[in-house]
Design a protein around this motif. Structure first.
Motif, PDB file in Angstrom:
ATOM      1  N   LEU A   1      51.868  51.346  14.946  1.00  0.00           N
ATOM      2  CA  LEU A   1      52.309  52.737  14.961  1.00  0.00           C
ATOM      3  C   LEU A   1      53.338  52.951  16.061  1.00  0.00           C
ATOM      4  N   ARG A   2      53.022  52.462  17.263  1.00  0.00           N
ATOM      5  CA  ARG A   2      53.942  52.676  18.386  1.00  0.00           C
ATOM      6  C   ARG A   2      55.270  51.980  18.148  1.00  0.00           C
ATOM      7  N   PHE A   3      55.203  50.784  17.580  1.00  0.00           N
ATOM      8  CA  PHE A   3      56.441  50.054  17.268  1.00  0.00           C
ATOM      9  C   PHE A   3      57.282  50.841  16.276  1.00  0.00           C
ATOM     10  N   THR A   4      56.616  51.377  15.234  1.00  0.00           N
ATOM     11  CA  THR A   4      57.337  52.191  14.255  1.00  0.00           C
ATOM     12  C   THR A   4      58.019  53.372  14.915  1.00  0.00           C
ATOM     13  N   LEU A   5      57.267  54.043  15.813  1.00  0.00           N
ATOM     14  CA  LEU A   5      57.840  55.208  16.471  1.00  0.00           C
ATOM     15  C   LEU A   5      59.074  54.837  17.283  1.00  0.00           C
ATOM     16  N   VAL A   6      58.957  53.734  18.042  1.00  0.00           N
ATOM     17  CA  VAL A   6      60.088  53.341  18.892  1.00  0.00           C
ATOM     18  C   VAL A   6      61.299  52.998  18.044  1.00  0.00           C
ATOM     19  N   VAL A   7      61.047  52.249  16.958  1.00  0.00           N
ATOM     20  CA  VAL A   7      62.169  51.842  16.098  1.00  0.00           C
ATOM     21  C   VAL A   7      62.817  53.060  15.469  1.00  0.00           C
ATOM     22  N   THR A   8      61.979  53.985  14.970  1.00  0.00           N
ATOM     23  CA  THR A   8      62.529  55.201  14.347  1.00  0.00           C
ATOM     24  C   THR A   8      63.373  55.970  15.340  1.00  0.00           C
TER      25      THR A   8
ATOM     26  N   SER B   1      46.659  48.177  14.737  1.00  0.00           N
ATOM     27  CA  SER B   1      47.242  49.303  13.994  1.00  0.00           C
ATOM     28  C   SER B   1      47.940  50.271  14.934  1.00  0.00           C
ATOM     29  N   ILE B   2      47.375  50.452  16.129  1.00  0.00           N
ATOM     30  CA  ILE B   2      48.022  51.370  17.080  1.00  0.00           C
ATOM     31  C   ILE B   2      49.329  50.777  17.559  1.00  0.00           C
ATOM     32  N   ASN B   3      49.342  49.450  17.778  1.00  0.00           N
ATOM     33  CA  ASN B   3      50.586  48.812  18.201  1.00  0.00           C
ATOM     34  C   ASN B   3      51.660  48.973  17.150  1.00  0.00           C
TER      35      ASN B   3
ATOM     36  N   VAL C   1      63.769  46.518  24.273  1.00  0.00           N
ATOM     37  CA  VAL C   1      63.102  46.656  25.576  1.00  0.00           C
ATOM     38  C   VAL C   1      61.996  47.709  25.489  1.00  0.00           C
ATOM     39  N   ALA C   2      62.300  48.830  24.838  1.00  0.00           N
ATOM     40  CA  ALA C   2      61.298  49.902  24.753  1.00  0.00           C
ATOM     41  C   ALA C   2      60.064  49.440  24.000  1.00  0.00           C
ATOM     42  N   SER C   3      60.267  48.763  22.877  1.00  0.00           N
ATOM     43  CA  SER C   3      59.083  48.368  22.111  1.00  0.00           C
ATOM     44  C   SER C   3      58.295  47.309  22.858  1.00  0.00           C
ATOM     45  N   LEU C   4      58.992  46.409  23.561  1.00  0.00           N
ATOM     46  CA  LEU C   4      58.262  45.396  24.335  1.00  0.00           C
ATOM     47  C   LEU C   4      57.450  46.051  25.450  1.00  0.00           C
ATOM     48  N   SER C   5      58.088  46.994  26.132  1.00  0.00           N
ATOM     49  CA  SER C   5      57.375  47.598  27.263  1.00  0.00           C
ATOM     50  C   SER C   5      56.193  48.418  26.784  1.00  0.00           C
ATOM     51  N   VAL C   6      56.346  49.078  25.618  1.00  0.00           N
ATOM     52  CA  VAL C   6      55.213  49.842  25.095  1.00  0.00           C
ATOM     53  C   VAL C   6      54.077  48.889  24.754  1.00  0.00           C
ATOM     54  N   ARG C   7      54.428  47.740  24.187  1.00  0.00           N
ATOM     55  CA  ARG C   7      53.408  46.760  23.815  1.00  0.00           C
ATOM     56  C   ARG C   7      52.717  46.200  25.052  1.00  0.00           C
ATOM     57  N   LEU C   8      53.536  45.927  26.100  1.00  0.00           N
ATOM     58  CA  LEU C   8      52.956  45.290  27.280  1.00  0.00           C
ATOM     59  C   LEU C   8      52.108  46.264  28.092  1.00  0.00           C
ATOM     60  N   CYS C   9      52.582  47.498  28.198  1.00  0.00           N
ATOM     61  CA  CYS C   9      51.875  48.411  29.109  1.00  0.00           C
ATOM     62  C   CYS C   9      50.613  48.956  28.481  1.00  0.00           C
ATOM     63  N   CYS C  10      50.678  49.415  27.247  1.00  0.00           N
ATOM     64  CA  CYS C  10      49.464  49.974  26.660  1.00  0.00           C
ATOM     65  C   CYS C  10      49.155  49.299  25.340  1.00  0.00           C
ATOM     66  N   ASN C  11      48.311  48.289  25.397  1.00  0.00           N
ATOM     67  CA  ASN C  11      47.968  47.546  24.197  1.00  0.00           C
ATOM     68  C   ASN C  11      46.725  48.154  23.579  1.00  0.00           C
ATOM     69  N   GLY C  12      46.803  48.603  22.336  1.00  0.00           N
ATOM     70  CA  GLY C  12      45.644  49.333  21.812  1.00  0.00           C
ATOM     71  C   GLY C  12      45.109  48.843  20.490  1.00  0.00           C
ATOM     72  N   GLY C  13      45.331  47.575  20.167  1.00  0.00           N
ATOM     73  CA  GLY C  13      44.831  47.154  18.861  1.00  0.00           C
ATOM     74  C   GLY C  13      45.966  47.118  17.859  1.00  0.00           C
TER      75      GLY C  13
END
Lengths: 70, 777
Positions: free
Chosen positions: A34-41, A30-32, A16-28
């Motif tokens: 990065l954010r996915f990696t952070l959430v998973v970690t 490589s940034i996506n 849920v967290a990674s989906l919401s991060v992707r949906l709310c702030c989409n930044g390209g």
């Protein structure tokens, strides 16, 4: 609540967290990534910590012995 | 764009633009002088509505020179006038005080004269000697002429002054001093000094010279004084008039100077900025080299690939703006040099990237540990900090910083504040994770809460008789989230928590080290280094996991089965006597066989790490030099570039020292093998610091707060509360934070990064006008 159930809860929370991060702030891409990696970690770290503490208390070898005066 | 020095072999003075830089330096000096003058006159450089008039550098130079000359002249004139003014003030004082003295003395003298006259009349012509005396008194020509010197002497030297005068003239002098109440501005030094007015009466020329010399030595200013009363009044009037005239002149002078400085002040910032920019432009130009025809400049530099079009646009604009006839040429060069490393970071990630860069900047294009550091660093901090009450305090503090971010970033903060403000996002992450681990350890200022359901432990029977001897028993399933709240304050709390936290540290440590080794695989794959994959990554992975991965497995199995096996025993005897029967230390069937297999794997992975790589490197090198290599595309490119003689820097040693490579590999192997044990043990600091934190926290709670509560006195309670707050903030929130920060940092820099990180790159620091202002300040 059971080990497996809570593990599933953690997993779903991560998804849920990674989906919401992707949906709310989409930044390209490589940034996506990065954010996915952070959430998973973060999810993995939090789950590991919880799992370790939970497993250690499942079948304990010592029990609380109250101190005098309690 | 990061410019490369092409003129590195020429000395700074030979370079083309050395003169320009000198000129800029002169102008900067003049501007600094203006700045000092303005601060002295309490005028701050105000920003007048900025008229973006383009100021030519040569014109500015001339103008600055003129202004400087004018200011210096105004200043020196002002000083001279001020000095004269002070002297006149002193003169006036001398006139007043000495006048009073002479007047009163005169009064006494006339009174005495009258007495003597009266006496004389009374006595008549009885005594001729008296007559003679009188005649002598009345005869002015026979009178000994007394001279006098009047002036001002500083109060503190007055006694010494008097004494030396007395000694020098052998007592043949008369000194009268009158103190002045207010301090007087000394003309020479310009400071306010307490002074005395003095008059010295002497007879004879020699005495006069001595007295004059002594006055000079003591810094006593002398002023002429007339005995004539009428003339005195005239002098006083004259001096007063001169004083008021000088005052007006000085005031006008000051106003003039202030207006000059104000005019400078309007444009000060702009001039400063311009001079600094020009200087840095010339510095950069100095790094370029002149073409053979001396008609154009050649610049080499690095720029990011994504910015190529921007650079070309900028060059075109520059050509257009400067009306030059020849455009600038932008060409991509191929080089063997290693480029600088550039990570694009925003305000959140930049702090974490700086933490990683502080250890070493990543080699060009290697994996960036900063990505994981953003999460694992605050996480490991939180494992050591674990208290959700303290975590909330940290979070509130750092939220304050973040909310007032815009305002605080433009202010100038002190050093410590600057560091804390710069790391505000790091601290925020640390606080959030601390709240999580605090909930898991179940510590709120060391107090546990039953937030997630009922505790799993209860008394054996309803009377709870043997709660203090045998203890409680587990009546319900394990507490669902975190440490059971019943443990706190029990006698067996420490053995339980120590066992839990040590095993947790090992598990977390093995996980992070495995992540490091996996990152080294990705590095090797990216740089297409097959040797590293097969003869470094694989044996390392096998070695670490067959020993400590197995230990982690044993820990988990022991927890799940509740067996009483002694893991120390198992691990040690796995090495000492692997074929022995395990007996009661058996955790699962087939353990003995598994242990033997793992031991063998670990043993062969050591020579696997050590021998193949140097041998294969040597083979590669030989093949390359016999021109028989078809495999690697890179090598053919290198040969082509050799032919063109393009790169001036050599590409690595052409000689291959086998012994050197072998020793290097040997060191690497030993480091890894021994490091596997020591690094795993190093992760036990997670246990140690978390134990220290919880013990300190519980001591402050029990021995300060509860103790104060026990007295049932409101004053003691308040004092106890204040001591508790100070101790918590000072020791736990500041010292423990720094300590856990440092240890988490060490775990990242050493235990995590030495598995994969090279860190021998250099940072991309492009030329920027914006950074100039920061540099100067």
């Amino acid at each position: 609540m059971g080990f497996l159930v809570t593990t599933l809860i953690f997993f779903l929370a991560g998804v849920v967290a990674s989906l919401s991060v992707r949906l709310c702030c989409n930044g390209g891409p490589s940034i996506n990534l990065l954010r996915f990696t952070l959430v998973v970690t973060a999810t993995v770290c939090c789950w590991m910590m919880w799992a370790i503490v939970y497993l250690a208390q499942l079948k304990p070898l010592i029990v609380p012995i109250l101190s005098e005066g309690e | 764009m990061l410019p490369i020095k092409l003129n590195a072999d020429k000395s700074p003075f030979q370079r083309t633009y050395a003169n320009q830089i000198k000129r800029c330096g002169e102008m900067a000096r003049k501007l600094r002088f203006f700045g000092e003058q303005m601060t002295k006159a309490d005028i701050s450089p105000s920003a007048m509505p900025v008229t973006r008039t383009h100021i030519d550098l040569d014109d500015l130079e001339v103008k600055l020179g003129e202004l400087e000359a004018e200011l210096i002249e105004v200043n020196s004139n002002g000083e001279k006038l001020q000095r004269t003014f002070n002297e006149l003030l002193e003169y006036k004082l001398v006139l007043q005080k000495a006048g009073e003295f002479f007047y009163s003395a005169q009064g006494h003298a006339t009174a005495q004269q009258r007495e003597i006259e009266a006496h004389q009349v009374g006595d008549g012509s009885l005594d001729s000697p008296l007559l003679l005396e009188q005649e002598m008194l009345a005869d002015p020509s026979k009178q000994v002429k007394l001279g006098f010197v009047s002036g001002l002497v500083p109060k503190e030297k007055a006694m010494a002054f008097e004494r030396i005068l007395f000694r020098a003239t052998r007592g043949n002098m008369f000194l009268k001093q009158v103190a002045i109440d207010d301090p007087v501005t000394d003309p020479v030094s310009g400071e306010k000094v307490g002074k005395n007015v003095f008059v010295v009466f002497y007879s004879g020329e020699r005495a006069k010279t001595k007295i004059l010399k002594i006055c000079e030595a003591f810094g006593a200013n002398r002023y002429p004084f007339t005995e004539d009363v009428g003339k005195q009044m005239q002098m006083i009037d004259e001096v007063s008039w001169k004083i008021s005239e000088l005052k007006t002149t000085i005031d006008v002078g000051l106003i003039h100077r202030d207006s000059i400085l104000k005019n400078i002040g309007y444009q000060f910032e702009q001039w400063n900025h311009l001079v600094r920019r020009e200087k840095s432009i010339y510095h950069t130009l100095n790094m370029l080299s002149l073409d053979v025809t001396k008609k154009c400049l050649v610049a080499e530099g690095w720029s990011p690939v994504f910015a190529t079009s921007q650079v070309q646009d900028a060059l075109q604009r520059a050509t257009y703006d400067s009306n030059s006839q020849v455009g600038s040429i932008f060409q991509v060069l191929h080089t063997n040099e290693s480029p600088p490393t550039y990570f694009q970071t925003n305000k959140f990630t930049s702090a974490f990237q700086e933490i990683v860069d502080a250890y070493g900047v990543a080699k060009y294009q290697e994996a960036n540990p900063g990505v994981y550091t953003i999460i694992t660093f605050p996480f490991l901090f939180a494992v050591m900090f674990g208290d959700w009450g303290h975590g909330i305090c940290l979070l509130l503090t750092t939220l304050y910083f973040i909310i007032r971010e815009k305002k605080l970033s433009s202010q100038k903060l002190g050093d410590i504040m600057e560091m804390t403000f710069g790391g505000r996002y790091v601290i925020m992450m640390m606080a959030i994770f601390s709240i999580y681990t605090g909930l898991i350890y179940n510590e709120f200022f060391s107090v546990p809460f039953e937030l997630f359901g009922k505790s799993a432990y209860a008394c054996r029977d309803s009377s709870c008789r043997d709660a203090t001897t045998e203890g409680l028993i587990k009546v319900r399933p394990a507490y669902p989230f975190g440490v059971d709240p019943k443990w706190h304050g029990t006698r067996s709390e420490l053995p339980f928590l120590n066992s839990l936290k040590m095993k947790m540290s090992i598990l977390l440590g093995v996980a992070q080290m495995n992540l490091g080794i996996v990152l080294s695989y990705f590095n090797a794959k990216f740089f297409r280094n097959n040797l590293n994959i097969w003869y470094q990554f694989v044996p390392q992975l096998i070695f670490l996991n067959s020993l400590f991965g197995y230990l982690s497995l044993l820990i988990i199995v022991k927890w799940c089965t509740g067996s009483k096996a002694d893991l120390y025993h198992v691990m040690i005897y796995m090495f000492l006597s692997p074929t022995d029967d395990l007996g009661e230390n058996q955790l699962f069937p087939g353990q003995k066989t598994l242990q033997l297999v793992l031991l063998l794997l670990a043993l062969i992975s050591v020579p696997w790490m050590l021998f193949p790589k140097p041998i294969l490197l040597k083979k590669q090198h030989q093949e390359r030099h016999q021109g028989q290599s078809y495999t690697m595309l890179q090598s053919t490119e290198e040969m082509l570039e050799l032919d063109h003689g393009h790169s001036s820097h050599g590409h690595g040693n052409e000689e291959f020292e086998f012994s050197e490579v072998f020793v290097h590999q040997l060191i690497h192997t030993i480091e890894f093998v021994l490091g596997a044990v020591s690094n795993t043990a190093s992760y036990l600091r997670l246990w140690a610091l978390s134990l220290a934190h919880s013990e300190l926290s519980s001591v402050f709670y029990e021995k300060v707060l509860l103790l104060a509560w026990g007295f049932n006195n409101i004053i003691i309670l308040i004092i106890g509360f204040i001591v508790f707050i100070f101790a918590t903030v000072g020791v736990l929130l500041v010292m423990e934070t720094l300590s856990a920060f440092l240890h988490a940092l060490r775990l990242h820099w050493v235990e995590f990064q030495n598995k994969f990180y090279e860190g021998d790159g250099y940072k991309f620091s492009p030329f920027s006008f914006a950074l100039l202002a920061e540099d100067e300040d």
